[in-house]
Design a protein around this motif. Structure first.
Motif, short mmCIF file in Angstrom:
data_model
loop_
_atom_site.label_atom_id
_atom_site.label_comp_id
_atom_site.label_asym_id
_atom_site.label_seq_id
_atom_site.Cartn_x
_atom_site.Cartn_y
_atom_site.Cartn_z
N LEU A 49 52.93 9.62 55.06
CA LEU A 49 54.38 9.75 55.15
C LEU A 49 55.06 8.41 54.89
CD1 LEU A 49 54.69 12.00 58.35
CD2 LEU A 49 54.64 12.73 55.96
N ILE A 50 56.32 8.49 54.51
CA ILE A 50 57.16 7.31 54.33
C ILE A 50 58.45 7.54 55.10
CG2 ILE A 50 58.16 8.21 52.17
CD1 ILE A 50 58.40 5.33 51.17
N SER A 51 58.92 6.54 55.80
CA SER A 51 60.15 6.69 56.57
C SER A 51 61.37 6.68 55.65
CB SER A 51 60.28 5.56 57.60
OG SER A 51 60.55 4.32 56.94
N ARG A 108 61.21 15.56 60.70
CA ARG A 108 61.71 14.83 61.87
C ARG A 108 60.55 14.56 62.83
NH1 ARG A 108 66.38 12.38 62.01
NH2 ARG A 108 66.88 13.01 64.13
N LYS A 109 60.38 13.29 63.18
CA LYS A 109 59.30 12.91 64.09
C LYS A 109 59.84 11.93 65.13
CE LYS A 109 55.23 11.94 62.34
NZ LYS A 109 54.30 13.03 62.71
N SER A 110 59.22 11.95 66.29
CA SER A 110 59.59 11.00 67.35
C SER A 110 59.01 9.63 67.03
CB SER A 110 59.06 11.47 68.70
OG SER A 110 59.66 12.69 69.07
N THR A 159 62.02 4.36 68.41
CA THR A 159 63.49 4.21 68.37
C THR A 159 64.19 5.55 68.56
OG1 THR A 159 63.46 4.44 65.95
CG2 THR A 159 63.37 2.21 66.84
N GLY A 160 63.42 6.62 68.76
CA GLY A 160 64.00 7.96 68.90
C GLY A 160 63.52 8.86 67.77
N GLN A 161 64.35 9.79 67.34
CA GLN A 161 64.00 10.67 66.23
C GLN A 161 64.20 9.95 64.90
OE1 GLN A 161 63.07 14.17 65.90
NE2 GLN A 161 62.35 13.81 67.98
#
Length: 214
Positions: free
Chosen positions: A5-7, A38-40, A43-45
Motif C-alpha cells: 500500500l501507499i499512503s 481507510r486504515k487506522s 495519527t488516526g484514520q
C-alpha cells in the motif's frame, strides 16, 4: 499475500497531483472507490491505496487527459465492455487484430459467419490471443486452449479485475484466470510463461477501437 500500500500523502508527493485532482478523478470514476482504503494509524484514520495499481492508473490518466475528456477516460477505465460490436472486416481493416488470430478464433469456435458482429468479450478474446501470439509466448495449439478458456469463463467475470496466466509444467501448458489478479504461488516445477491483466487489455482495446473510428 496482501498488496503493498501507499499512503495518500506519499501518493500526492510522488505524483505531484493535488488532493482536489485525486478526489475529482474518484468522483468521475477514473479511480475505483474500493482503491481508497481507510486504515487506522498512529495519527488516526488514514487513506491508503494499492501502490502498483494507483501509480499505474495515475500515470495513464496524466498521459491521456490532454487528449480525452474525463468522461471518455472513465469509459476507458471502466471494466464494463459497453455496447461495442464490430465485424471481422472492421477488426482487420482497423488493424485491431491480425488475420492469423481472427482466423484461429473463427476456426476454434466453429463459426463460419465472418460477417456477423462480434461482442466486446469476443473481440477481447481475439485481442488477448493476438498479443500472446505476436509476442511468441504461445503456439497456435495453445492459442486454441486460450480461446476455449476465455469463451467459457470471460462472460462470468464481467466487471471484475482479472489476470490471465499461462503456465507450463513438463511441456504441458495451462491457462489460469485469476479474479483480482492476485499473486500465485506454485511449485518450482511450474514455469510462468506469460501474464496479462484483462483490465489493462480492456483499456488498450477501448482506446484502439475509439482511435480507429472515423
Amino acid at each position: 499475500m496482501s498488496e503493498e500500500l501507499i499512503s495518500k500523502k506519499e501518493l500526492l508527493d510522488l505524483t505531484g497531483i493535488s488532493y482536489g485532482q485525486l478526489y475529482r478523478w474518484k468522483r468521475k470514476n477514473l479511480i475505483p472507490e474500493h482503491w481508497f482504503i481507510r486504515k487506522s494509524s498512529f495519527t488516526g484514520q488514514e487513506t491508503f491505496f494499492p501502490r502498483e495499481k494507483i501509480l499505474q492508473r495515475i500515470d495513464r490518466i496524466l498521459g491521456m487527459k490532454d487528449d480525452l475528456s474525463l468522461d471518455a477516460l472513465a469509459d476507458v477505465f471502466s471494466p464494463s465492455p459497453g455496447d461495442i460490436r464490430l465485424s471481422a472486416g472492421d477488426l482487420l481493416d482497423r488493424n485491431i487484430v491480425t488475420s492469423t488470430s481472427l482466423n484461429l478464433y473463427i476456426e476454434t469456435i466453429g463459426s463460419a459467419e465472418r460477417k456477423s458482429l462480434y461482442t466486446f468479450d469476443q473481440i477481447l478474446t481475439v485481442y488477448v490471443l493476438d498479443k500472446l501470439l505476436q509476442s511468441g509466448d504461445i503456439s497456435l495449439e495453445e492459442g486454441r486452449l486460450l480461446i476455449q478458456t476465455l469463451e467459457e469463463y470471460l462472460p462470468g467475470l464481467a466487471g471484475q479485475e482479472c489476470g490471465v496466466r499461462l503456465t507450463r509444467k513438463m511441456g504441458v501448458a495451462a491457462f489460469i484466470l485469476v479474479p483480482g489478479d492476485v499473486e500465485l504461488y506454485m511449485d518450482r516445477s511450474v514455469r510462468m510463461v506469460a501474464r496479462l491483466s484483462l483490465a489493462r487489455c480492456t483499456e488498450e482495446l477501448k482506446l484502439l477501437v475509439s482511435g480507429s473510428e472515423g
